[in-house]
Design a protein around this motif. Sequence first.
Motif, PDB file in Angstrom:
ATOM      1  N   ALA A  23       0.837  -1.209   0.000  1.00 32.04           N
ATOM      2  CA  ALA A  23       0.000   0.000   0.000  1.00 32.04           C
ATOM      3  C   ALA A  23       0.867   1.253   0.000  1.00 32.04           C
ATOM      4  CB  ALA A  23      -0.979   0.005   1.170  1.00 32.04           C
ATOM      5  N   ASN A  69      -4.535  -0.046  -6.101  1.00 30.46           N
ATOM      6  CA  ASN A  69      -5.245   0.993  -6.851  1.00 30.46           C
ATOM      7  C   ASN A  69      -4.426   1.390  -8.091  1.00 30.46           C
ATOM      8  OD1 ASN A  69      -5.899   3.766  -7.649  1.00 30.46           O
ATOM      9  ND2 ASN A  69      -7.244   3.802  -5.876  1.00 30.46           N
ATOM     10  N   ASP A  74      -2.973  -6.678  -3.519  1.00 29.87           N
ATOM     11  CA  ASP A  74      -4.096  -6.502  -2.582  1.00 29.87           C
ATOM     12  C   ASP A  74      -3.768  -7.324  -1.351  1.00 29.87           C
ATOM     13  OD1 ASP A  74      -6.443  -6.612  -1.139  1.00 29.87           O
ATOM     14  OD2 ASP A  74      -7.736  -7.043  -2.855  1.00 29.87           O
ATOM     15  N   SER A 127      -5.363  -8.175   1.170  1.00 30.50           N
ATOM     16  CA  SER A 127      -6.376  -9.080   1.714  1.00 30.50           C
ATOM     17  C   SER A 127      -6.463 -10.403   0.951  1.00 30.50           C
ATOM     18  CB  SER A 127      -7.747  -8.402   1.716  1.00 30.50           C
ATOM     19  OG  SER A 127      -8.178  -8.157   0.393  1.00 30.50           O
ATOM     20  N   MET A 133      -2.166   2.146   6.428  1.00 30.32           N
ATOM     21  CA  MET A 133      -3.130   1.353   5.665  1.00 30.32           C
ATOM     22  C   MET A 133      -4.220   0.757   6.536  1.00 30.32           C
ATOM     23  SD  MET A 133      -2.787  -2.238   3.526  1.00 30.32           S
ATOM     24  CE  MET A 133      -3.071  -3.290   4.959  1.00 30.32           C
ATOM     25  N   SER A 170      -8.790   0.623   5.754  1.00 32.63           N
ATOM     26  CA  SER A 170      -9.145  -0.574   5.001  1.00 32.63           C
ATOM     27  C   SER A 170      -9.884  -1.504   5.962  1.00 32.63           C
ATOM     28  CB  SER A 170      -7.890  -1.252   4.436  1.00 32.63           C
ATOM     29  OG  SER A 170      -6.946  -1.489   5.453  1.00 32.63           O
ATOM     30  N   ALA A 220      -7.938  -6.709   5.585  1.00 34.63           N
ATOM     31  CA  ALA A 220      -6.664  -6.292   4.984  1.00 34.63           C
ATOM     32  C   ALA A 220      -5.522  -6.422   5.989  1.00 34.63           C
ATOM     33  CB  ALA A 220      -6.759  -4.862   4.467  1.00 34.63           C
ATOM     34  N   TRP A 251     -13.808   0.669   8.351  1.00 33.34           N
ATOM     35  CA  TRP A 251     -12.548   1.351   8.642  1.00 33.34           C
ATOM     36  C   TRP A 251     -12.502   1.733  10.119  1.00 33.34           C
ATOM     37  CZ3 TRP A 251     -11.988   5.456   4.131  1.00 33.34           C
ATOM     38  CH2 TRP A 251     -11.928   4.774   2.895  1.00 33.34           C
TER      39      TRP A 251
END
Length: 211
Positions: free
Chosen positions: A39, A64, A90, A92, A117, A121, A125, A174
């Motif tokens: 991230a 992203n 990613d 997760s 991060m 998230s 994650a 979050w």
Amino acid sequence: MNTPQDARKYAPATQRNREPILEVLLQVLPASGTILEVASGTGEHAIFFAPRLNPRKWLPSDQNSELRASIAAWTAQFPTDNLYPPLELDASQPIWSVEKDARFDESAIVAIVNINMIHISPWSACLGLMAGAGRILPPGGILYLYGPYKQEGEHTAPSNAAFDESLRSQNPEWGVRNLEDVVAAAKQQNLNLQRTYQMPANNLSVVFQRS
């Protein structure tokens, strides 16, 4: 036609926290090997840390695509020979893209760095980050986390409580995590808490080592 530089994004916090984070990284990272940043966001940390952490190599990543474009654009403007192009990753997911990449065998990645991060998230994650670190890091490998935390269920500052409320209003999954929960999740993946460092703006650096 857009130039690659047009893709650069800016995160004001990076300017404020990069020096204190670097100070800790220089103390805790292995002296050589590849550092995987999970991230990486805008890429501003990557271009700052990579040249200052030579001879280590820095491998940025983000799920992203716009942020990967930003990382690539920053890298194009500030090239350094120990900074890899960004990977799609990613945290997760049960298997990370880097685990399928022939350039990075298990012995290449000696540390994982993850900045700001786990509070923006879902908890999955964070669990995925711990599981990935447990799979990838060698014995003695380092997982470094940076961000705000609750301790023993309590916020450490009013600003963190307000930030937590703001995060949860954007997405109920979050929120500022309880440090003890993060440490417990790490321990399940053979990652033992080594030390926490007080950082600017009521953040912590949290350092784990793979047993």
